[in-house]
Design an enzyme around this catalytic site. Structure first.
Site, PDB file in Angstrom:
ATOM      1  N   ALA A 118       1.244  -1.270  -0.032  1.00 37.26           N
ATOM      2  CA  ALA A 118       0.016  -0.079   0.088  1.00 37.26           C
ATOM      3  C   ALA A 118       1.035   1.258  -0.028  1.00 37.26           C
ATOM      4  O   ALA A 118       2.018   1.179   0.541  1.00 37.26           O
ATOM      5  CB  ALA A 118      -1.006  -0.110   1.329  1.00 37.26           C
ATOM      6  N   GLY A 174       0.824  -5.217   0.887  1.00 41.05           N
ATOM      7  CA  GLY A 174      -0.354  -5.521  -0.086  1.00 41.05           C
ATOM      8  C   GLY A 174       0.252  -6.218  -1.122  1.00 41.05           C
ATOM      9  O   GLY A 174      -0.710  -6.500  -2.084  1.00 41.05           O
ATOM     10  N   GLU A 179       0.071  -9.555  -0.508  1.00 42.88           N
ATOM     11  CA  GLU A 179      -1.415  -9.773  -0.558  1.00 42.88           C
ATOM     12  C   GLU A 179      -1.908  -9.993  -1.972  1.00 42.88           C
ATOM     13  O   GLU A 179      -2.823 -10.951  -2.080  1.00 42.88           O
ATOM     14  CB  GLU A 179      -2.246  -8.917   0.306  1.00 42.88           C
ATOM     15  CG  GLU A 179      -1.755  -9.000   1.889  1.00 42.88           C
ATOM     16  CD  GLU A 179      -2.424  -7.831   2.605  1.00 42.88           C
ATOM     17  OE1 GLU A 179      -2.141  -6.824   2.532  1.00 42.88           O
ATOM     18  OE2 GLU A 179      -3.207  -8.297   3.727  1.00 42.88           O
ATOM     19  N   GLU A 188       3.497  -5.334   7.597  1.00 39.07           N
ATOM     20  CA  GLU A 188       2.773  -4.250   8.159  1.00 39.07           C
ATOM     21  C   GLU A 188       2.805  -3.892   9.588  1.00 39.07           C
ATOM     22  O   GLU A 188       2.708  -3.127  10.165  1.00 39.07           O
ATOM     23  CB  GLU A 188       1.221  -4.679   8.032  1.00 39.07           C
ATOM     24  CG  GLU A 188       0.910  -4.334   6.483  1.00 39.07           C
ATOM     25  CD  GLU A 188       0.982  -5.568   5.619  1.00 39.07           C
ATOM     26  OE1 GLU A 188       2.049  -6.597   5.956  1.00 39.07           O
ATOM     27  OE2 GLU A 188       0.517  -5.774   4.552  1.00 39.07           O
TER      28      GLU A 188
HETATM   29  C1  LIG Z   1      -5.220  -0.611   3.653  1.00 37.12           C
HETATM   30  C2  LIG Z   1      -3.897  -0.695   4.375  1.00 37.12           C
HETATM   31  C3  LIG Z   1      -3.001  -2.016   3.831  1.00 37.12           C
HETATM   32  C4  LIG Z   1      -1.710  -1.885   4.258  1.00 37.12           C
HETATM   33  C5  LIG Z   1      -0.912  -3.019   3.894  1.00 37.12           C
HETATM   34  C6  LIG Z   1       0.391  -2.638   3.385  1.00 37.12           C
HETATM   35  O1  LIG Z   1       0.890  -2.892   2.550  1.00 37.12           O
HETATM   36  S1  LIG Z   1       1.368  -1.558   4.344  1.00 37.12           S
HETATM   37  C7  LIG Z   1       2.916  -1.285   3.252  1.00 37.12           C
HETATM   38  C8  LIG Z   1       3.805  -2.637   3.293  1.00 37.12           C
HETATM   39  N1  LIG Z   1       4.831  -2.331   2.883  1.00 37.12           N
HETATM   40  C9  LIG Z   1       6.010  -2.051   3.105  1.00 37.12           C
HETATM   41  O2  LIG Z   1       6.224  -1.804   4.558  1.00 37.12           O
HETATM   42  C10 LIG Z   1       7.216  -2.105   2.330  1.00 37.12           C
HETATM   43  C11 LIG Z   1       7.870  -0.672   2.731  1.00 37.12           C
HETATM   44  N2  LIG Z   1       9.257  -0.396   1.723  1.00 37.12           N
HETATM   45  C12 LIG Z   1       9.901  -1.133   1.681  1.00 37.12           C
HETATM   46  O3  LIG Z   1      10.278  -1.806   2.595  1.00 37.12           O
HETATM   47  C13 LIG Z   1      11.264  -0.722   0.841  1.00 37.12           C
HETATM   48  O4  LIG Z   1      11.071   0.730   0.341  1.00 37.12           O
HETATM   49  C14 LIG Z   1      11.311  -1.550  -0.248  1.00 37.12           C
HETATM   50  C15 LIG Z   1      10.307  -1.962  -0.988  1.00 37.12           C
HETATM   51  C16 LIG Z   1      11.983  -2.991   0.081  1.00 37.12           C
HETATM   52  C17 LIG Z   1      12.599  -0.974  -1.260  1.00 37.12           C
HETATM   53  O5  LIG Z   1      13.700  -0.757  -0.809  1.00 37.12           O
HETATM   54  P1  LIG Z   1      14.739   0.261  -1.279  1.00 37.12           P
HETATM   55  O6  LIG Z   1      15.917   0.129  -0.402  1.00 37.12           O
HETATM   56  O7  LIG Z   1      14.902  -0.255  -2.654  1.00 37.12           O
HETATM   57  O8  LIG Z   1      14.177   1.739  -1.533  1.00 37.12           O
HETATM   58  P2  LIG Z   1      13.571   2.569  -0.380  1.00 37.12           P
HETATM   59  O9  LIG Z   1      13.332   2.016   0.851  1.00 37.12           O
HETATM   60  O10 LIG Z   1      14.941   3.637  -0.182  1.00 37.12           O
HETATM   61  O11 LIG Z   1      12.387   3.419  -1.119  1.00 37.12           O
HETATM   62  C18 LIG Z   1      12.509   4.047  -2.159  1.00 37.12           C
HETATM   63  C19 LIG Z   1      11.194   5.292  -2.070  1.00 37.12           C
HETATM   64  O12 LIG Z   1      10.165   4.638  -2.284  1.00 37.12           O
HETATM   65  C20 LIG Z   1       9.247   4.900  -1.063  1.00 37.12           C
HETATM   66  N3  LIG Z   1       8.460   3.808  -0.584  1.00 37.12           N
HETATM   67  C21 LIG Z   1       8.578   2.628  -0.485  1.00 37.12           C
HETATM   68  N4  LIG Z   1       8.006   1.819   0.023  1.00 37.12           N
HETATM   69  C22 LIG Z   1       6.735   2.707  -0.168  1.00 37.12           C
HETATM   70  C23 LIG Z   1       5.320   2.461   0.259  1.00 37.12           C
HETATM   71  N5  LIG Z   1       4.950   1.102   0.396  1.00 37.12           N
HETATM   72  N6  LIG Z   1       4.491   3.398  -0.014  1.00 37.12           N
HETATM   73  C24 LIG Z   1       5.004   4.850  -0.373  1.00 37.12           C
HETATM   74  N7  LIG Z   1       6.320   5.117  -0.548  1.00 37.12           N
HETATM   75  C25 LIG Z   1       7.261   3.856  -0.369  1.00 37.12           C
HETATM   76  C26 LIG Z   1      10.290   5.390  -0.145  1.00 37.12           C
HETATM   77  O13 LIG Z   1       9.848   6.129   1.101  1.00 37.12           O
HETATM   78  C27 LIG Z   1      11.334   5.789  -0.545  1.00 37.12           C
HETATM   79  O14 LIG Z   1      11.067   7.243  -1.010  1.00 37.12           O
HETATM   80  P3  LIG Z   1      12.270   8.342  -1.255  1.00 37.12           P
HETATM   81  O15 LIG Z   1      11.039   9.667  -1.205  1.00 37.12           O
HETATM   82  O16 LIG Z   1      12.938   8.161  -2.231  1.00 37.12           O
HETATM   83  O17 LIG Z   1      13.022   8.585   0.054  1.00 37.12           O
END
Ligand SMILES: CC/C=C/CC(=O)SCCNC(=O)CCNC(=O)[C@H](O)C(C)(C)COP(=O)(O)OP(=O)(O)OC[C@H]1O[C@@H](n2cnc3c(N)ncnc32)[C@H](O)[C@@H]1OP(=O)(O)O
Length: 715
Positions: A61, A100, A103, A123
């Protein structure tokens, strides 16, 4: 935000298009709804593959949407529609399938993954649970114990591990989308009945009630007050005991409670703060995006005590060549033995092959002559470090970076001992250095941007959360710790016991209170520091030193040989030297009574609110001073230092975020109250930055940097 193309004649290929991680924003969700509908209704499409653009399946998400009003189609019905489709749907997982994202893959009928892809339901680390069916589908697919482990810890799996657990059907080292398309062609016409996870029974352990009771006890104990892990267990319990539809209802109810909680906000703040601190800047104007790190392949570590050993292990695990130096052969052999053991244990735990042959040990300082970066980890003694930096500056290559692991000494002074002060920075690791995630990278006024960038990058390669901070006594973490620890001692003088103080802090969420922590790390450590600062007066009980209130309690315990766990006695009593089971000590109680009587102190009842306010607000107040002085660039830097280095409960966001949640006006008012009661304690005098923020209307924490930078009167 999602595109549908037809490939290989009959496969509908849906690509998620939302760089960098294809997060499921409202537009992506709408894109999935539209493309799935078109693929399912197109008679020429016989099977469907879902993939992500640019080598990432989906990062889950869109966390940025959580703070505001959520619009667009919700995930649950989208995933139910995919699962109910009468054409086979295959997820082609590259890069990451998290939250997500996983999922979505679980709603597909088949999953094919790259072997190195990362899969997981993280999450819980955002204060949430997998509420798009994750808590209901995963246990049905891999069984309750394995699903609980993944959902309550949020840990990531590799594709290969996911195959072993039965989460995916195939792993490939070839092009994943091509493999998925080929697979999709091969399964056209096959029954999908057994592929719809929501229809499967949930494999459960035999005595389910006892099982969940045990799990709940364990999870609550390790959660230290975080509510999401507990809700995750409750949701999986619903999967184990209820039909799918009712389980989904329970999942939604639990999610609604978590979603609006302060803990979720704090944990999401931590997620973004961790990324904010990697984008470092310094008051001299150097920045992460304009400073290029120098390539480093070979590092020298000088001094192989506890810290040097841990640093050596962390470097070796990151794949770097290490030259490890000790002064005496015997100490070097002991260190080599210890490092091998640490490497072996870590490698076994991580399931990786043993590393160690890239470490060269020596008793000659000249052995580091050809390294690109040196980390000095000798005793915390300025004279010793001065001498070493002078020697290193002469014998190393002209462009070698010289870093010190000092926890508080002046980096700028060390730099001034060398021919190239611009190449000197602090790399302050935390014990055990191969385990703890935090690295403070300390720059001085003369540190070159490239030196800072190189230390930050090296920390990242070692898996650390690196935070760049300015040079001052104790840097950020230890400087803030001082008032926190001092307040705890003052409270004990005034009538609290170590148990009362520790209980309040542990209930707040710290894994250990001040006194248990002090017993663990050794009371003699702080004693040495206080001696070096000229604060210790052996046998003396005076409570004012260097013009301010001072508690000699720690010194008096050290004089009795009570150094904590290692001597079996400290603030607590232990069964034996080295034992970890802290017991209240009747001797200490009498000692305190006698001490108070001799000092003319009347013991009073101290409650947990006072413990929290005095210890935490003193710590927070020092944080504001640090921000004001520009030692930390923003509140996120302080918070990440405290969360990753000092056990500050992550679900509280760190001390500065916690202050913002309590309310800055409230923190200010309580500091003023305590300052009136204790005018001899300077760290209770409210920081002028705190006052300025309160008079600016207590803005959101994200706006503090802007206000700190605004020119202001010092009055
Ligand atoms: C109804 C609600 C349901 C919720 C369920 C969910 O899905 S909650 C979200 C669960 N997902 C996560 O927790 C994953 C979070 N992301 C990561 O762990 C990592 O970003 C990654 C996907 C493993 C990639 O890692 P990497 O080191 O390659 O990159 P960054 O971490 O530096 O991320 C790059 C930029 O992307 C932004 N970002 C990452 N994930 C998300 C996200 N899920 N939503 C929004 N933005 C995300 C991150 O903030 C970085 O942004 P910058 O502006 O470049 O700092």
């Amino acid at each position: 935000m999602a595109a549908l193309t037809r490939v290989s004649g009959s496969v509908g290929l849906i690509s998620l298009l939302n760089p960098p991680v294809n997060a499921l924003s409202a537009a992506v969700r709408q894109g999935i709804v539209d493309t799935v509908r078109r693929a399912v209704s197109d008679p020429q499409v016989k099977s469907v593959v879902i993939c992500g653009q640019n080598g990432v399946f989906c990062g889950g998400a869109d966390i940025k949407e959580f703070g505001g009003h959520m619009s667009g189609p919700p995930l649950v019905p989208i995933f139910n529609t995919i699962e109910a489709a009468d054409k086979p749907v295959v997820a082609a997982i590259e890069g990451s399938a998290l939250g997500g994202g996983l999922e979505l893959a679980l709603a597909c009928h088949y999953r094919i993954t790259q072997s190195k892809a990362r899969l997981g339901l993280p999450e819980v680390s955002l204060g949430l649970l997998p509420a798009a069916g994750g808590t209901q589908r995963l246990p049905r697919l891999i069984g309750v114990p394995a699903a609980l482990d993944l959902i309550t810890t949020g840990r990531h799996l590799t594709g290969a591990e996911a195959l072993k657990l039965g989460i995916v059907d195939q792993v490939t080292d070839q092009n994943t989308v091509e493999a998925a398309v080929k697979f999709a062609l091969s399964i056209v016409g096959q029954s999908l009945e057994s592929r719809r996870i929501s229809t499967l029974p949930c494999p459960c352990p035999a005595d389910i009630d006892a099982f969940f009771e045990g799990v709940m006890q364990r999870v609550k104990k390790s959660a230290h007050g975080a509510i999401a892990p507990v809700a995750c267990v409750q949701a999986v319990q619903a999967a184990a005991t209820l039909p799918f539809t009712q389980g989904m209802q329970r999942e939604q109810e639990l999610m609604a409670t978590l979603f609006g909680s302060g803990q979720a906000r704090a944990l999401q703040y931590c997620f973004f703060s961790q990324r904010v601190v990697s984008k470092w800047s310094s008051p001299s104007g150097s920045r992460w995006d304009t400073s290029k790190p120098k390539p480093v392949t070979k590092v020298g570590v000088i001094g192989l005590g506890t810290m040097g050993r841990g640093i050596t292990v962390a470097l070796a695990l990151a794949g770097l060549s290490v030259v490890a130096v000790e002064t005496q052969q015997q100490q070097m052999m002991a260190a080599q033995h210890a490092v091998s053991g640490m490497l072996e244990r870590t490698a076994r735990r991580r399931g990786v092959s043993l590393v160690g042959d890239q470490i060269r040990y020596s008793v000659e300082l000249e052995a580091v002559a050809d390294v690109e970066l040196v980390i000095e980890a000798v005793f915390e003694d300025m004279a010793l470090k001065e001498k070493l930096f002078k020697q290193l500056s002469t014998l190393c290559k002209a462009d070698t970076l010289l870093c010190s692991n000092t926890s508080s000494l002046d980096i700028d002074h060390l730099a001034s001992q060398t021919h190239s002060p611009q190449l000197v920075v602090g790399m302050h690791f935390f014990a055990p250095a191969h385990v703890m995630k935090l690295l403070e990278v300390v720059y001085g006024p003369r540190s070159a941007p490239q030196a800072v960038a190189t230390a930050m990058e090296l920390g990242k390669r070692m898996g650390k959360v690196s935070v760049a901070v300015g040079n001052c006594s104790g840097f950020v973490g230890n400087r803030m710790l001082m008032p926190y620890v001092e307040e705890a001692s003052f409270l004990v003088e005034e009538g609290a016991s170590p148990e009362i103080v520790d209980r309040a802090l542990e209930e707040f969420g710290f894994p250990m209170g001040v006194f248990r922590m002090s017993d663990l790390s050794g009371l003699d450590v702080g004693w040495k520091v206080r001696k070096a600062r000229g604060l210790v007066e052996p046998g003396q009980m005076s409570r004012v030193r260097q013009g301010r209130r001072y508690s000699p309690l720690g010194d008096l315990l050290c004089e009795q040989g009570r150094f904590g766990q290692k001597t079996g006695r400290g603030w607590y009593l232990y069964d034996s030297a080295g034992s970890r089971e802290a017991q209240p000590d009747p001797w200490l109680q009498s000692f305190l009574e006698e001490y108070r009587a001799r000092q003319g102190l009347v013991s009073r009842r101290i409650d947990s609110q006072e413990v929290l306010e005095r210890c935490l607000y003193a710590l927070i107040n020092e944080g504001f001073n640090i921000l004001q002085e520009g030692i930390a660039a923003g509140p996120e830097d302080i918070d990440m230092i405290y969360v990753f280095g000092y056990g500050f409960p992550r679900h509280r966001g760190g001390p500065m975020f916690y202050a913002s949640q309590v309310g800055l006006a409230q923190v200010l008012q309580r500091l003023e109250h305590y300052q009136q009661l204790h005018p001899d304690i300077p760290h209770l005098r409210p920081s002028s930055l705190l006052r300025r923020l309160v008079s600016s209307g207590s803005p959101r924490i994200q706006r503090w940097r802007e206000i700190i930078r605004m020119p202001h009167s010092s009055l």
